[in-house]
Design a protein around this motif. Sequence first.
Motif, PDB file in Angstrom:
ATOM      1  N   LEU A  34       0.893  -1.191  -0.082  1.00 37.30           N
ATOM      2  CA  LEU A  34       0.007   0.119   0.137  1.00 37.30           C
ATOM      3  C   LEU A  34       0.971   1.404  -0.090  1.00 37.30           C
ATOM      4  O   LEU A  34       2.025   1.220   0.297  1.00 37.30           O
ATOM      5  CB  LEU A  34      -0.820   0.012   1.276  1.00 37.30           C
ATOM      6  N   GLU A  35       0.132   2.440  -0.234  1.00 34.15           N
ATOM      7  CA  GLU A  35       0.926   3.788  -0.105  1.00 34.15           C
ATOM      8  C   GLU A  35      -0.086   4.494   0.723  1.00 34.15           C
ATOM      9  O   GLU A  35      -1.303   4.246   0.744  1.00 34.15           O
ATOM     10  CB  GLU A  35       1.083   4.448  -1.389  1.00 34.15           C
ATOM     11  N   VAL A  36       0.333   5.382   1.665  1.00 32.18           N
ATOM     12  CA  VAL A  36      -0.395   6.250   2.308  1.00 32.18           C
ATOM     13  C   VAL A  36      -0.390   7.721   2.003  1.00 32.18           C
ATOM     14  O   VAL A  36       0.610   8.404   2.027  1.00 32.18           O
ATOM     15  CB  VAL A  36      -0.163   6.253   3.715  1.00 32.18           C
ATOM     16  N   LEU A  37      -1.232   8.139   1.215  1.00 30.88           N
ATOM     17  CA  LEU A  37      -1.236   9.824   0.659  1.00 30.88           C
ATOM     18  C   LEU A  37      -2.248  10.638   1.731  1.00 30.88           C
ATOM     19  O   LEU A  37      -3.166  10.469   1.916  1.00 30.88           O
ATOM     20  CB  LEU A  37      -2.115   9.651  -0.514  1.00 30.88           C
ATOM     21  N   VAL A  38      -1.379  11.575   2.363  1.00 31.49           N
ATOM     22  CA  VAL A  38      -1.876  12.354   3.428  1.00 31.49           C
ATOM     23  C   VAL A  38      -2.085  13.684   2.955  1.00 31.49           C
ATOM     24  O   VAL A  38      -0.973  14.335   2.573  1.00 31.49           O
ATOM     25  CB  VAL A  38      -1.144  12.387   4.793  1.00 31.49           C
ATOM     26  N   VAL A  39      -3.188  14.097   2.780  1.00 33.13           N
ATOM     27  CA  VAL A  39      -3.415  15.704   2.152  1.00 33.13           C
ATOM     28  C   VAL A  39      -3.868  16.461   3.285  1.00 33.13           C
ATOM     29  O   VAL A  39      -4.728  16.628   3.978  1.00 33.13           O
ATOM     30  CB  VAL A  39      -4.516  15.481   1.371  1.00 33.13           C
ATOM     31  N   GLU A  65      -2.496  24.864  -0.551  1.00 31.92           N
ATOM     32  CA  GLU A  65      -1.830  25.837   0.134  1.00 31.92           C
ATOM     33  C   GLU A  65      -2.986  26.925   0.917  1.00 31.92           C
ATOM     34  O   GLU A  65      -2.520  27.300   2.141  1.00 31.92           O
ATOM     35  CB  GLU A  65      -1.588  27.195  -0.989  1.00 31.92           C
ATOM     36  N   THR A  66      -4.165  26.511   0.679  1.00 32.15           N
ATOM     37  CA  THR A  66      -5.249  27.104   1.360  1.00 32.15           C
ATOM     38  C   THR A  66      -6.445  25.938   1.848  1.00 32.15           C
ATOM     39  O   THR A  66      -6.255  24.923   1.163  1.00 32.15           O
ATOM     40  CB  THR A  66      -6.180  28.252   0.611  1.00 32.15           C
ATOM     41  N   ASN A  67      -6.983  26.169   2.902  1.00 33.19           N
ATOM     42  CA  ASN A  67      -8.016  25.223   3.096  1.00 33.19           C
ATOM     43  C   ASN A  67      -9.326  25.328   2.151  1.00 33.19           C
ATOM     44  O   ASN A  67      -9.732  26.147   2.064  1.00 33.19           O
ATOM     45  CB  ASN A  67      -8.674  25.554   4.595  1.00 33.19           C
ATOM     46  N   ARG A  68      -9.510  23.985   1.743  1.00 27.48           N
ATOM     47  CA  ARG A  68     -10.428  23.777   0.611  1.00 27.48           C
ATOM     48  C   ARG A  68     -11.339  22.968   0.906  1.00 27.48           C
ATOM     49  O   ARG A  68     -12.470  22.601   0.089  1.00 27.48           O
ATOM     50  CB  ARG A  68      -9.904  23.309  -0.636  1.00 27.48           C
ATOM     51  N   GLY A  69     -11.623  22.295   2.268  1.00 25.82           N
ATOM     52  CA  GLY A  69     -12.473  21.316   2.734  1.00 25.82           C
ATOM     53  C   GLY A  69     -12.152  19.797   2.434  1.00 25.82           C
ATOM     54  O   GLY A  69     -11.324  19.267   1.605  1.00 25.82           O
ATOM     55  N   VAL A  70     -12.758  19.106   3.068  1.00 21.60           N
ATOM     56  CA  VAL A  70     -12.591  17.554   3.090  1.00 21.60           C
ATOM     57  C   VAL A  70     -12.643  16.962   1.997  1.00 21.60           C
ATOM     58  O   VAL A  70     -12.110  16.028   1.541  1.00 21.60           O
ATOM     59  CB  VAL A  70     -13.403  17.013   4.313  1.00 21.60           C
ATOM     60  N   SER A  71     -13.787  17.459   1.073  1.00 19.87           N
ATOM     61  CA  SER A  71     -14.144  16.742  -0.236  1.00 19.87           C
ATOM     62  C   SER A  71     -12.911  17.095  -1.221  1.00 19.87           C
ATOM     63  O   SER A  71     -12.419  15.985  -1.971  1.00 19.87           O
ATOM     64  CB  SER A  71     -15.347  17.437  -0.925  1.00 19.87           C
ATOM     65  N   ALA A  72     -12.470  18.249  -1.080  1.00 14.99           N
ATOM     66  CA  ALA A  72     -11.282  18.775  -2.128  1.00 14.99           C
ATOM     67  C   ALA A  72     -10.091  17.995  -1.647  1.00 14.99           C
ATOM     68  O   ALA A  72      -9.438  17.568  -2.501  1.00 14.99           O
ATOM     69  CB  ALA A  72     -10.932  20.220  -2.041  1.00 14.99           C
ATOM     70  N   ALA A  73      -9.903  17.705  -0.407  1.00 12.77           N
ATOM     71  CA  ALA A  73      -8.767  16.952   0.130  1.00 12.77           C
ATOM     72  C   ALA A  73      -8.769  15.659  -0.435  1.00 12.77           C
ATOM     73  O   ALA A  73      -7.655  15.034  -0.895  1.00 12.77           O
ATOM     74  CB  ALA A  73      -8.504  17.033   1.488  1.00 12.77           C
ATOM     75  N   ARG A  74     -10.010  15.144  -0.127  1.00 12.04           N
ATOM     76  CA  ARG A  74      -9.922  13.415  -0.461  1.00 12.04           C
ATOM     77  C   ARG A  74      -9.742  13.415  -2.344  1.00 12.04           C
ATOM     78  O   ARG A  74      -8.905  12.593  -2.673  1.00 12.04           O
ATOM     79  CB  ARG A  74     -11.375  12.966  -0.369  1.00 12.04           C
ATOM     80  N   ASN A  75     -10.296  14.296  -3.068  1.00 11.25           N
ATOM     81  CA  ASN A  75     -10.236  14.322  -4.181  1.00 11.25           C
ATOM     82  C   ASN A  75      -8.675  14.448  -4.796  1.00 11.25           C
ATOM     83  O   ASN A  75      -8.245  13.730  -5.797  1.00 11.25           O
ATOM     84  CB  ASN A  75     -10.874  15.763  -4.952  1.00 11.25           C
ATOM     85  N   THR A  76      -8.117  15.369  -4.106  1.00 11.03           N
ATOM     86  CA  THR A  76      -6.558  15.347  -4.380  1.00 11.03           C
ATOM     87  C   THR A  76      -5.811  14.179  -3.967  1.00 11.03           C
ATOM     88  O   THR A  76      -4.814  13.503  -4.948  1.00 11.03           O
ATOM     89  CB  THR A  76      -5.714  16.587  -3.579  1.00 11.03           C
ATOM     90  N   GLY A  77      -6.232  13.314  -3.021  1.00 17.29           N
ATOM     91  CA  GLY A  77      -5.705  12.193  -2.797  1.00 17.29           C
ATOM     92  C   GLY A  77      -6.038  11.141  -3.849  1.00 17.29           C
ATOM     93  O   GLY A  77      -5.107  10.393  -4.320  1.00 17.29           O
ATOM     94  N   VAL A  78      -7.137  11.176  -4.278  1.00 15.04           N
ATOM     95  CA  VAL A  78      -7.394  10.115  -5.160  1.00 15.04           C
ATOM     96  C   VAL A  78      -6.942  10.462  -6.457  1.00 15.04           C
ATOM     97  O   VAL A  78      -6.348   9.392  -7.344  1.00 15.04           O
ATOM     98  CB  VAL A  78      -8.960  10.279  -5.423  1.00 15.04           C
ATOM     99  N   GLU A  79      -6.557  11.616  -6.965  1.00 16.16           N
ATOM    100  CA  GLU A  79      -5.971  11.874  -8.260  1.00 16.16           C
ATOM    101  C   GLU A  79      -4.437  11.791  -8.098  1.00 16.16           C
ATOM    102  O   GLU A  79      -4.053  11.265  -9.172  1.00 16.16           O
ATOM    103  CB  GLU A  79      -5.890  13.464  -8.340  1.00 16.16           C
ATOM    104  N   ALA A  80      -3.777  11.660  -7.080  1.00 15.87           N
ATOM    105  CA  ALA A  80      -2.430  11.114  -6.857  1.00 15.87           C
ATOM    106  C   ALA A  80      -2.310   9.620  -6.674  1.00 15.87           C
ATOM    107  O   ALA A  80      -1.080   9.084  -6.833  1.00 15.87           O
ATOM    108  CB  ALA A  80      -1.968  11.955  -5.668  1.00 15.87           C
ATOM    109  N   ALA A  81      -3.373   8.974  -6.583  1.00 12.16           N
ATOM    110  CA  ALA A  81      -3.085   7.249  -6.013  1.00 12.16           C
ATOM    111  C   ALA A  81      -2.899   6.693  -7.075  1.00 12.16           C
ATOM    112  O   ALA A  81      -3.335   6.787  -8.307  1.00 12.16           O
ATOM    113  CB  ALA A  81      -4.700   7.043  -5.596  1.00 12.16           C
ATOM    114  N   SER A  82      -2.073   5.608  -7.057  1.00 12.94           N
ATOM    115  CA  SER A  82      -1.765   4.807  -8.009  1.00 12.94           C
ATOM    116  C   SER A  82      -2.122   3.489  -7.797  1.00 12.94           C
ATOM    117  O   SER A  82      -1.768   2.430  -8.543  1.00 12.94           O
ATOM    118  CB  SER A  82      -0.178   4.818  -8.286  1.00 12.94           C
TER     119      SER A  82
END
Length: 306
Positions: A34-39, A65-82
């Motif tokens: 596994l990999e652990v992606l912390v946003v 850089e700024t607080n965008r909310g939990v949904s945006a944070a999860r989306n960033t993590g999913v985008e980076a997931a491999s």
Amino acid sequence: MSEPRVSVVIPAYERADIVGRAIDSALAQTVSDLEVLVVDDGSSDDTETVVTGYDDERVHSLVHETNRGVSAARNTGVEAASGEYVAFLDSDDEWLPRKLERQLAVLDERDESWVGAYCDVATAGLSAAGRLATLLSEKLFRSRSPTEGGRELADALLSMQVFMGPGSTLLVERAVLDETGGFDEGLSIYEDWDLVLRVLARGKLAYVDEPLALTHFTGDAPAEAYVVNDERYLERNAALVADLEARGIPVERVHRMGLVGHFLAEGRFSEAREYVDRGTFRRPKDVLRLGFWSLLGLRAKLGGHR
């Protein structure tokens, strides 16, 4: 490092004091592939420092850089997931060591129509009164609706016959997440249920009937936030709501009762009355709910704790 089987996505905001617990529980899984992606969602504390302090190539730090909310944070993590699968874990929660192992084992036994799995949860640190309240809630309100499947599970989730905590329990194929368009960044509550409904439009979810995720209660949103998010959640899923209502399943009434519960539990009795319909007192289960929530509200007004 080759592509992992599971990408763990942990959104974090001002969590320097506790995010390590979530990361440690992910690294302690019996599934090591596994990999652990912390946003870090724009924290001003030492959250990023804690994450980058891990001497483990499986841990990756992503920063807004700024607080965008939990949904945006999860989306960033999913985008980076491999990984083949993505698993979500809230930064204030933790997993038991066999959580991913048990979910993957269940999916390995199913056909390709099963695209993910979730599990049961337990709550840490409950007082004796809190444990009693949880037991009473289970006894009074537990539904016999399906806990896994496709459309039948979507119906049960939208009508609040099934409760799940996808933010810390959901494991789902990365390819399916891509098809859903990700989390609605306009939702800060119900965003995980909303995602699950779109996952269920593409495949089935299995249920592991074991409390393999441990939640730590760190506060709740105010009742008015539930009002705004509930409206958006139902609007986004209006076609499903209309179909259920046409089949005699009172989704909108059930959601109004949910709002009553949030106001009552905060001791805001006059505001709760705005969402009570005339038939409430003719429905025995709703009368029990009113009594249960009112006791929680009285306890809140008297300064009680969980």
